[in-house]
Motif scaffolding. Structure first.
Motif, PDB file in Angstrom:
ATOM      1  N   ALA A 252      43.297  40.637  57.134  1.00 27.07           N
ATOM      2  CA  ALA A 252      42.928  41.486  55.998  1.00 27.07           C
ATOM      3  C   ALA A 252      44.158  41.839  55.166  1.00 27.07           C
ATOM      4  O   ALA A 252      44.121  41.819  53.927  1.00 27.07           O
ATOM      5  CB  ALA A 252      42.243  42.756  56.494  1.00 27.07           C
ATOM      6  N   ASP A 253      45.255  42.142  55.836  1.00 27.93           N
ATOM      7  CA  ASP A 253      46.469  42.510  55.104  1.00 27.93           C
ATOM      8  C   ASP A 253      47.077  41.301  54.399  1.00 27.93           C
ATOM      9  O   ASP A 253      47.593  41.428  53.277  1.00 27.93           O
ATOM     10  CB  ASP A 253      47.492  43.133  56.050  1.00 27.93           C
ATOM     11  CG  ASP A 253      47.112  44.559  56.437  1.00 27.93           C
ATOM     12  OD1 ASP A 253      46.201  45.123  55.800  1.00 27.93           O
ATOM     13  OD2 ASP A 253      47.715  45.098  57.376  1.00 27.93           O
ATOM     14  N   CYS A 254      47.029  40.142  55.018  1.00 24.58           N
ATOM     15  CA  CYS A 254      47.546  38.932  54.357  1.00 24.58           C
ATOM     16  C   CYS A 254      46.735  38.607  53.108  1.00 24.58           C
ATOM     17  O   CYS A 254      47.290  38.184  52.080  1.00 24.58           O
ATOM     18  CB  CYS A 254      47.542  37.752  55.322  1.00 24.58           C
ATOM     19  SG  CYS A 254      48.877  37.821  56.554  1.00 24.58           S
ATOM     20  N   GLN A 255      45.431  38.824  53.156  1.00 25.18           N
ATOM     21  CA  GLN A 255      44.600  38.617  51.968  1.00 25.18           C
ATOM     22  C   GLN A 255      44.961  39.623  50.876  1.00 25.18           C
ATOM     23  O   GLN A 255      45.002  39.290  49.685  1.00 25.18           O
ATOM     24  CB  GLN A 255      43.123  38.750  52.344  1.00 25.18           C
ATOM     25  CG  GLN A 255      42.600  37.605  53.212  1.00 25.18           C
ATOM     26  CD  GLN A 255      41.162  37.826  53.637  1.00 25.18           C
ATOM     27  OE1 GLN A 255      40.464  38.692  53.111  1.00 25.18           O
ATOM     28  NE2 GLN A 255      40.706  37.037  54.599  1.00 25.18           N
ATOM     29  N   GLN A 256      45.252  40.854  51.288  1.00 23.90           N
ATOM     30  CA  GLN A 256      45.639  41.883  50.332  1.00 23.90           C
ATOM     31  C   GLN A 256      46.998  41.564  49.698  1.00 23.90           C
ATOM     32  O   GLN A 256      47.194  41.737  48.492  1.00 23.90           O
ATOM     33  CB  GLN A 256      45.697  43.242  51.033  1.00 23.90           C
ATOM     34  CG  GLN A 256      45.760  44.436  50.104  1.00 23.90           C
ATOM     35  CD  GLN A 256      45.697  45.738  50.880  1.00 23.90           C
ATOM     36  OE1 GLN A 256      46.523  45.991  51.750  1.00 23.90           O
ATOM     37  NE2 GLN A 256      44.717  46.576  50.574  1.00 23.90           N
ATOM     38  N   CYS A 260      47.769  40.868  45.722  1.00 21.50           N
ATOM     39  CA  CYS A 260      48.761  41.626  44.963  1.00 21.50           C
ATOM     40  C   CYS A 260      49.778  40.709  44.290  1.00 21.50           C
ATOM     41  O   CYS A 260      50.189  40.955  43.146  1.00 21.50           O
ATOM     42  CB  CYS A 260      49.470  42.622  45.878  1.00 21.50           C
ATOM     43  SG  CYS A 260      48.460  44.039  46.362  1.00 21.50           S
ATOM     44  N   ILE A 261      50.202  39.645  44.993  1.00 23.54           N
ATOM     45  CA  ILE A 261      51.130  38.701  44.378  1.00 23.54           C
ATOM     46  C   ILE A 261      50.483  38.045  43.167  1.00 23.54           C
ATOM     47  O   ILE A 261      51.107  37.900  42.107  1.00 23.54           O
ATOM     48  CB  ILE A 261      51.576  37.629  45.384  1.00 23.54           C
ATOM     49  CG1 ILE A 261      52.357  38.265  46.539  1.00 23.54           C
ATOM     50  CG2 ILE A 261      52.467  36.590  44.692  1.00 23.54           C
ATOM     51  CD1 ILE A 261      52.710  37.282  47.640  1.00 23.54           C
ATOM     52  N   GLN A 262      49.219  37.658  43.297  1.00 23.82           N
ATOM     53  CA  GLN A 262      48.531  37.017  42.180  1.00 23.82           C
ATOM     54  C   GLN A 262      48.402  37.978  41.005  1.00 23.82           C
ATOM     55  O   GLN A 262      48.572  37.585  39.843  1.00 23.82           O
ATOM     56  CB  GLN A 262      47.149  36.535  42.617  1.00 23.82           C
ATOM     57  CG  GLN A 262      46.423  35.738  41.556  1.00 23.82           C
ATOM     58  CD  GLN A 262      47.137  34.442  41.227  1.00 23.82           C
ATOM     59  OE1 GLN A 262      47.110  33.495  42.004  1.00 23.82           O
ATOM     60  NE2 GLN A 262      47.792  34.386  40.067  1.00 23.82           N
TER      61      GLN A 262
END
Length: 308
Positions: A252-256, A260-262
């Protein structure tokens, strides 16, 4: 017309204690010039009207002029010396600038704190752009101007360069000031001021908070494609998070982090009309707005549309 560079008035912060024992931050303008007086008055006027959890709170101000006897051309003359002081709420964790470091993999703020900082800055900027009595463009959004309270809640400060912005207005200026790397190209090169200038600055801050690197853009990192850049940064965070004992929200955090980078990348699009408003940025962070249109219109550093 090409804009001309104007030197930014320097400031210093001093910690103080009120009679009731409360800690405060006192902002002092280092140079006393007509421009410094204008910036002092501008910041004081704006801060007196701004009330938001992500905007630093003005507690008071002091403005005093005295005559001093100084040497001038082989003689002594009387000159005016003006002291400008703003009394602000004290932020014990200092500025965000202190927490952006290449060593983020082994030290620094955890991901949840970094996300809270990104989200808080966006909420503060939304208040300035869309909820203040008259919309305000900050024009100097950068990590040193983001202060952190005891709970790492971010608060935007330093409104000396800010401009009021009436709806559907485009401001043209022959002068600009601020910090290179955080200024949108249309402002830096052509003196065009719109809220999209702050969106560009926000995008740079988001990238720096996540990557730990300063001075976006990084040609070596994202010239090939933003997709490779995102995957590389997410993998760095994945390794860091996996090292934390008992970590349970890795995917979940990696998706977040990826989201955010995008968002950071689409905020620094060289074309201001293809940057999102701050409201849309918040909706994207919260999963209420799609990023697809902005991703399709995302440009590389060379001005060529990225392959997605």
């Amino acid at each position: 017309m090409t804009a001309n560079l104007v030197v930014v008035v320097l400031v210093s912060y001093i910690r103080g204690v009120l009679q009731n024992g409360n800690m405060v931050a006192v902002k002092k303008l280092v140079m006393s010039t007509p421009k410094s007086q204008n910036q002092f008055e501008n910041e004081g006027d704006l801060l007196m009207t701004l009330k938001h959890p992500n905007i630093v709170r003005l507690l008071g101000y002091c403005y005093e002029t005295e005559l001093i006897y100084v040497p001038y051309k082989d003689k002594f003359v009387f000159a005016q010396d003006t002291q400008h002081l703003l009394c602000l709420e004290y932020m014990p964790n200092g500025s965000l600038d202190n927490y952006i470091s290449d060593a983020y993999v082994s030290s620094g703020l955890d991901w949840h704190t970094r996300y809270k900082v990104i989200e808080g800055i966006a909420f503060g900027l939304k208040y300035l752009h869309e909820e203040a009595t008259v919309p305000i463009i900050h024009l100097d959004l950068k990590p040193p101007n983001i202060l952190l309270d005891e709970n790492f809640v971010p608060k935007i400060t330093d409104f000396g360069l800010s401009r009021l912005f009436h709806q559907n207005q485009t401001i043209h200026t022959a002068t600009y000031t601020g910090k290179f790397g955080y200024m949108a190209l249309e402002y830096q090169l052509r003196g065009i001021i719109t809220p999209m200038a702050d969106i560009f600055s926000l995008g740079v801050i988001i990238m720096e908070v996540i990557t730990g690197h300063r001075k976006y853009p990084y040609p070596d990192d994202i010239r090939k494609s933003s997709k490779d850049f995102i995957e590389r940064e997410v993998q760095k965070w994945r390794i860091k998070l996996q090292e934390e004992p008992g970590y349970v929200s890795l995917e979940a955090d990696c998706q977040q982090i990826e989201k955010c980078i995008q968002i950071g990348l689409i905020c620094v699009n060289p074309e201001p009309t293809k940057r999102p408003t701050v409201k849309k940025i918040i909706d994207m962070l919260q999963g209420l707005e799609s990023m697809e249109w902005y991703i399709r219109n995302e440009l590389s550093i060379d001005g060529i549309q990225e392959e997605q």
